[in-house]
Design an enzyme around this catalytic site. Structure first.
Site, PDB file in Angstrom:
ATOM      1  N   LYS A 199      37.926  10.188  66.836  1.00 60.23           N
ATOM      2  CA  LYS A 199      37.179  10.509  65.618  1.00 60.23           C
ATOM      3  C   LYS A 199      37.439   9.431  64.568  1.00 60.23           C
ATOM      4  CE  LYS A 199      37.238  14.336  62.346  1.00 60.23           C
ATOM      5  NZ  LYS A 199      38.563  14.298  61.720  1.00 60.23           N
ATOM      6  N   THR A 244      54.517  10.264  86.156  1.00 60.24           N
ATOM      7  CA  THR A 244      54.008  10.255  87.535  1.00 60.24           C
ATOM      8  C   THR A 244      53.327   8.932  87.876  1.00 60.24           C
ATOM      9  OG1 THR A 244      51.933  11.310  86.834  1.00 60.24           O
ATOM     10  CG2 THR A 244      53.679  12.768  87.666  1.00 60.24           C
ATOM     11  N   THR A 296      39.786  13.063  95.334  1.00 61.24           N
ATOM     12  CA  THR A 296      39.506  11.631  95.476  1.00 61.24           C
ATOM     13  C   THR A 296      40.696  10.970  96.172  1.00 61.24           C
ATOM     14  OG1 THR A 296      38.195  11.701  93.469  1.00 61.24           O
ATOM     15  CG2 THR A 296      38.931   9.531  94.161  1.00 61.24           C
ATOM     16  N   VAL A 334      51.259  10.616  75.338  1.00 60.82           N
ATOM     17  CA  VAL A 334      50.137  10.993  74.459  1.00 60.82           C
ATOM     18  C   VAL A 334      50.286  12.382  73.842  1.00 60.82           C
ATOM     19  CG1 VAL A 334      48.473   9.472  75.592  1.00 60.82           C
ATOM     20  CG2 VAL A 334      48.682  11.855  76.368  1.00 60.82           C
ATOM     21  N   GLY A 355      48.433   5.356  86.711  1.00 61.43           N
ATOM     22  CA  GLY A 355      48.194   6.321  87.786  1.00 61.43           C
ATOM     23  C   GLY A 355      47.138   5.833  88.758  1.00 61.43           C
ATOM     24  N   GLY A 365      41.506  13.157  68.028  1.00 65.18           N
ATOM     25  CA  GLY A 365      41.698  12.734  66.634  1.00 65.18           C
ATOM     26  C   GLY A 365      41.566  11.216  66.518  1.00 65.18           C
ATOM     27  N   SER A 418      47.491  12.766  83.301  1.00 68.40           N
ATOM     28  CA  SER A 418      47.881  14.131  83.667  1.00 68.40           C
ATOM     29  C   SER A 418      48.499  14.122  85.052  1.00 68.40           C
ATOM     30  CB  SER A 418      46.659  15.067  83.716  1.00 68.40           C
ATOM     31  OG  SER A 418      47.062  16.358  84.156  1.00 68.40           O
ATOM     32  N   TYR A 446      47.711  23.647  85.274  1.00 67.31           N
ATOM     33  CA  TYR A 446      46.766  22.529  85.356  1.00 67.31           C
ATOM     34  C   TYR A 446      45.352  23.017  85.057  1.00 67.31           C
ATOM     35  CZ  TYR A 446      44.369  18.471  87.464  1.00 67.31           C
ATOM     36  OH  TYR A 446      43.585  17.367  87.696  1.00 67.31           O
TER      37      TYR A 446
END
Ligand code: UDP
Length: 328
Positions: free
Chosen positions: A106, A36, A176, A58, A11, A103, A76, A146
């Site tokens: 971690k 995207t 941005t 993901v 992206g 996860g 996203s 969103y």
């Protein structure tokens, strides 16, 4: 050399982050499901030994062999036209995707950063927006998928930080712009650039009195990088505080592109925030960061990029559904 996982690598921001970490001498694993994103944004990295790419979504279990030092979750959809077209994926990548990556962080004892957004402030009643402002968000409007995913993302990240002691960072990104923005993502800068290049009039939504504050991508990446390297774990605004109305901005674009289009007015999309300007006192004080690139220079560089796109790319535009009642 650190090993860094960047989601949303193909992206706009993700690809610039890959470049930055590679420039710093790190090993980068880019991940993207390419809904995207566009591989063109990172094709220059494929020849490097320091880079590998995983074509993965993901929201499904994420497996990455070996150690990981940093995980940056930048996957996203990020434009209103995208949330309208793929609302469920937008919610899932913010919620399920973030959970999977937390996860993973971690498990690997990696530092974790999420790309949050000024959208957590909704249509703000406090101006400029400080990190302490809780926001004014419509949960069920077209932008809710969103905004709420990003708010949930902040909550779950703080929960992992507090409950599991995970080392986390939350960056709230304001508008941005720069090279590699998707031409047809419906956002105002690519929209105006495409219109200028096709010789069409510029579409201003509403009366153009709503404001935005646009940050050039190099400044944004610098702020994100510094935040990641800092030890600050609460949300931090990274954006350019130089605010402008959309109408004045359209006039600047007409001047920059040297064309003779006019401004035409279209209905204001639902829940379009009236004003947006980051308070960046925290970033200034804690990171020694503030934007360096003015709008004139940034927009000139951005226009140079859009001029390199083919005629075929320029014609692939999409139009925004103003009602928000989208269906497949
Ligand atoms: N906008 C506009 N014309 C366009 C596209 C957007 O006037 O062709 C307006 C939009 O209504 C909003 C602002 O420009 O007020 C910024 O929109 P964008 O989608 O770039 O991002 P947002 O900050 O709303 O998420």
């Amino acid at each position: 050399m650190k090993r860094v996982l960047i989601t949303g690598a193909a992206g706009f921001l993700g690809s610039h982050l890959c470049d930055r970490f590679i420039k710093e001498g790190h090993y980068v694993i880019g991940m993207d499901n390419l809904i995207t994103g566009d591989l063109k944004n990172i094709e220059h990295l494929f020849k490097l030994e320091q880079f590998e790419f995983y074509h993965h979504d993901v929201t499904k279990f994420v497996h990455v062999p070996g150690k990981l030092d940093y995980i940056l979750h930048f996957a996203s959809p990020a434009s209103p036209i995208d949330y309208l077209k793929i609302p469920i994926q937008t919610l899932k990548v913010g919620a399920l995707g973030t959970h999977n990556l937390l996860g993973l962080a971690k498990e690997k004892k990696a530092r974790f950063m999420i790309a949050s957004t000024s959208e957590v402030y909704g249509d703000p009643l406090v101006h400029p927006q400080t990190e302490e402002y809780y926001g004014n968000v419509n949960t069920i409007g077209p932008r809710g998928v969103y905004d709420e995913a990003k708010r949930f993302q902040e909550s779950i990240t703080m929960a992992y930080h507090r409950f599991h002691g995970l080392d986390t960072r939350i960056v709230r990104i304001f508008n941005t712009y720069g090279p590699r923005m998707r031409l047809n993502d419906g956002r105002v800068i690519p929209a105006f650039m495409g219109q200028a290049l096709r010789g069409e009039d510029l579409t201003v939504f509403g009366d153009g009195s709503q404001t935005r504050s646009f940050c050039y991508v190099d400044d944004e990446i610098e702020g994100i990088y510094r935040l990641l390297m800092s030890d600050y774990t609460l949300p931090m605004n990274i954006g350019n505080p130089h605010e402008i109305t959309i109408k004045a901005f359209a006039e600047e674009v007409i001047k920059l592109t040297g064309t003779d289009q006019k401004i035409v007015y279209k209905p204001l999309p639902k829940d379009d925030p009236m004003q947006r300007q980051p308070d960046i006192s925290k970033a200034k004080e804690m990171l020694g960061w503030e934007p360096q690139v003015g709008r004139e220079e940034g927009m000139r560089k951005t226009f140079e990029y859009f001029k390199t796109l083919s005629r075929e790319d320029l014609e692939k535009t999409e139009h925004r559904d103003f009602t928000g009642h989208n269906r497949k």
